[in-house]
Design a protein around this motif. Sequence first.
Motif, PDB file in Angstrom:
ATOM      1  N   GLY A  43       0.638  -1.085  -0.274  1.00  0.00           N
ATOM      2  CA  GLY A  43       0.238   0.139  -0.049  1.00  0.00           C
ATOM      3  C   GLY A  43       0.874   1.083  -0.056  1.00  0.00           C
ATOM      4  O   GLY A  43       0.247   2.211  -0.942  1.00  0.00           O
ATOM      5  N   SER A  44       2.067   1.058   0.906  1.00  0.00           N
ATOM      6  CA  SER A  44       2.843   2.247   0.262  1.00  0.00           C
ATOM      7  C   SER A  44       3.464   2.928  -0.391  1.00  0.00           C
ATOM      8  O   SER A  44       3.273   4.026  -0.862  1.00  0.00           O
ATOM      9  CB  SER A  44       4.198   2.179   2.246  1.00  0.00           C
ATOM     10  N   VAL A  45       4.003   1.879  -1.398  1.00  0.00           N
ATOM     11  CA  VAL A  45       4.148   2.012  -2.509  1.00  0.00           C
ATOM     12  C   VAL A  45       3.215   2.320  -3.714  1.00  0.00           C
ATOM     13  O   VAL A  45       3.558   3.548  -4.420  1.00  0.00           O
ATOM     14  CB  VAL A  45       4.963   0.050  -2.744  1.00  0.00           C
ATOM     15  N   LEU A  46       2.031   1.893  -3.216  1.00  0.00           N
ATOM     16  CA  LEU A  46       0.935   2.203  -4.579  1.00  0.00           C
ATOM     17  C   LEU A  46       0.469   3.551  -3.749  1.00  0.00           C
ATOM     18  O   LEU A  46       0.312   4.499  -4.945  1.00  0.00           O
ATOM     19  CB  LEU A  46       0.250   1.645  -3.975  1.00  0.00           C
ATOM     20  N   VAL A  82      -4.327   6.359  -0.500  1.00  0.00           N
ATOM     21  CA  VAL A  82      -4.761   4.768  -0.726  1.00  0.00           C
ATOM     22  C   VAL A  82      -5.418   3.784   0.457  1.00  0.00           C
ATOM     23  O   VAL A  82      -4.655   4.158   1.425  1.00  0.00           O
ATOM     24  CB  VAL A  82      -3.522   4.314  -1.461  1.00  0.00           C
ATOM     25  N   ARG A  83      -6.218   3.603  -0.385  1.00  0.00           N
ATOM     26  CA  ARG A  83      -6.401   2.579   0.711  1.00  0.00           C
ATOM     27  C   ARG A  83      -6.707   1.209   0.167  1.00  0.00           C
ATOM     28  O   ARG A  83      -6.993   0.964   0.093  1.00  0.00           O
ATOM     29  CB  ARG A  83      -8.449   2.665   1.564  1.00  0.00           C
ATOM     30  N   LEU A 101     -12.529  14.723  -3.716  1.00  0.00           N
ATOM     31  CA  LEU A 101     -11.950  13.658  -5.577  1.00  0.00           C
ATOM     32  C   LEU A 101     -13.296  12.722  -5.562  1.00  0.00           C
ATOM     33  O   LEU A 101     -13.902  12.805  -5.205  1.00  0.00           O
ATOM     34  CB  LEU A 101     -10.687  13.491  -5.462  1.00  0.00           C
ATOM     35  N   LEU A 102     -12.834  12.902  -7.571  1.00  0.00           N
ATOM     36  CA  LEU A 102     -13.579  12.194  -7.905  1.00  0.00           C
ATOM     37  C   LEU A 102     -13.725  10.934  -8.653  1.00  0.00           C
ATOM     38  O   LEU A 102     -14.009  10.003  -9.310  1.00  0.00           O
ATOM     39  CB  LEU A 102     -14.465  12.770  -9.381  1.00  0.00           C
ATOM     40  N   PHE A 103     -12.578  10.281  -7.637  1.00  0.00           N
ATOM     41  CA  PHE A 103     -11.931   9.023  -8.036  1.00  0.00           C
ATOM     42  C   PHE A 103     -11.411   8.605  -7.013  1.00  0.00           C
ATOM     43  O   PHE A 103     -10.910   9.372  -5.889  1.00  0.00           O
ATOM     44  CB  PHE A 103     -10.710   9.334  -9.442  1.00  0.00           C
ATOM     45  N   GLU A 104     -11.138   7.423  -6.856  1.00  0.00           N
ATOM     46  CA  GLU A 104      -9.977   6.291  -5.867  1.00  0.00           C
ATOM     47  C   GLU A 104      -9.388   5.489  -6.405  1.00  0.00           C
ATOM     48  O   GLU A 104     -10.262   4.770  -7.125  1.00  0.00           O
ATOM     49  CB  GLU A 104     -11.685   5.723  -4.902  1.00  0.00           C
ATOM     50  N   ASN A 113      -7.360  -1.438  -8.173  1.00  0.00           N
ATOM     51  CA  ASN A 113      -8.116  -0.941  -8.238  1.00  0.00           C
ATOM     52  C   ASN A 113      -8.450   0.376  -8.876  1.00  0.00           C
ATOM     53  O   ASN A 113      -8.366   0.880  -7.886  1.00  0.00           O
ATOM     54  CB  ASN A 113     -10.180  -1.357  -7.435  1.00  0.00           C
ATOM     55  N   PHE A 114      -9.084   1.153  -9.763  1.00  0.00           N
ATOM     56  CA  PHE A 114      -9.697   2.242  -9.533  1.00  0.00           C
ATOM     57  C   PHE A 114     -10.470   2.725 -10.183  1.00  0.00           C
ATOM     58  O   PHE A 114     -11.382   2.017 -11.564  1.00  0.00           O
ATOM     59  CB  PHE A 114      -8.711   3.084 -10.765  1.00  0.00           C
ATOM     60  N   GLU A 115     -11.216   3.673  -9.384  1.00  0.00           N
ATOM     61  CA  GLU A 115     -12.947   3.559  -9.716  1.00  0.00           C
ATOM     62  C   GLU A 115     -12.637   5.011  -9.602  1.00  0.00           C
ATOM     63  O   GLU A 115     -12.262   6.109  -9.536  1.00  0.00           O
ATOM     64  CB  GLU A 115     -13.859   3.657  -8.354  1.00  0.00           C
ATOM     65  N   VAL A 116     -13.779   5.870 -10.826  1.00  0.00           N
ATOM     66  CA  VAL A 116     -14.063   7.378 -10.724  1.00  0.00           C
ATOM     67  C   VAL A 116     -15.683   7.691 -11.344  1.00  0.00           C
ATOM     68  O   VAL A 116     -16.076   6.456 -11.953  1.00  0.00           O
ATOM     69  CB  VAL A 116     -12.854   7.291 -12.269  1.00  0.00           C
ATOM     70  N   PHE A 117     -16.161   8.439 -11.041  1.00  0.00           N
ATOM     71  CA  PHE A 117     -16.906   8.812 -11.723  1.00  0.00           C
ATOM     72  C   PHE A 117     -16.470   9.595 -13.275  1.00  0.00           C
ATOM     73  O   PHE A 117     -16.595  10.337 -13.894  1.00  0.00           O
ATOM     74  CB  PHE A 117     -17.462  10.537 -10.390  1.00  0.00           C
TER      75      PHE A 117
END
Length: 365
Positions: A43-46, A82-83, A101-104, A113-117
């Motif tokens: 997670g930290s590298v991401l 990043v979670r 923000l409109l993405f996560e 995972n990449f999620e976006v409005f």
Amino acid sequence: MFQQRRAYWRNLDNAAKMFSAASSPKDTRVFRFYCVLKEKIDGSVLKTALDQTIQKYPVFLSVMRKGLFWHYLEKSDLRPIVREEYKEPCSHLYIRDKKELLFEVTYYKNRINFEVFHALTDGTGATEFLRELVKNYLYLMHEKDGLENVILTEQDLTVKDQEEDGFGRYYNPDERGTRKKKNHAYQIRRESKEYEELQIGETTASVKELLEVSRKHGVSMSVFLTAAKICAIHEEQSKIQEKKPVILMVPVNLRKIFPSDSMLNFFSYIEPGYRFGEGKDSFDDVLEATKQYFEENLSKEKIAERMNNLIAYEKHKILKWAPLELKNRCIKMGAKLAEREVTAVLSNMSVVKMPPEYAKYIERF
């Protein structure tokens, strides 16, 4: 290297205006792309990889704001975190009147995972963002193993290029088509409780084998999959329900027709379909009809007509100067009516390519 100046605010593109108005807790207009690696995610590298990716694509650091006549996107100093995955996929990202923000970006085991409005970008923009994120992550993880840093896109791509409104650039009011009356499509009915939770089914198949089968039939994979889905839906239809055609909405990447490096929404769609119960209902019959529809409707002229028709609604004098709340109601009403003309959606994002030295660490996109 990637530090570039951004406009403080910008208008929404044509497609984004619909998504911002029509989204709701039950219909979030959020989509997810993901990449499965052959190793567990750190997670930290991401997070470091995400910070680097944002430097290249700062257009994603935007929040939705409400104006008098339209929503717009405003430059933000917010930074993504990043979670580890913590909620169901495609949950709400856009909360009205809240600066978010409109993405996560989240991760689970060996999956990023990449999620976006959808008002922020489309499938092509999301693909480029995720490719860059995965490349940055793998480089950070494997630089010590001799992995070299590479450039996935043109190095001189500017923020202005990324923020280009392709709809506005290519709009031509003289190339509008006549709107034809559409039939009501067959609707897949579900129990009301089934709308409360997103249900996901996932399977994998060999692209090589699918291509071989498609080529044997003399069609592209998109045509083959479209016909297959139409036939699969038909299996659930009763004889009475066959009175209404099965119609799919199939998005079309406009960048392949109108050159653009935009990271915003720049897509249109076609609506192939088939009316069963009239004698010829075999898969070959559906496939031939689908092939013919694609050939007739994927020309540059036909796509331009559809695109120009949609933009013309936005530029209509009455709608243009109507207050935002009235516009939202009209757009929601229009979206509801449009749903009656489509049975389901099929989106083929095509191949996602990575350099060979990176691909060996990747299971799939």
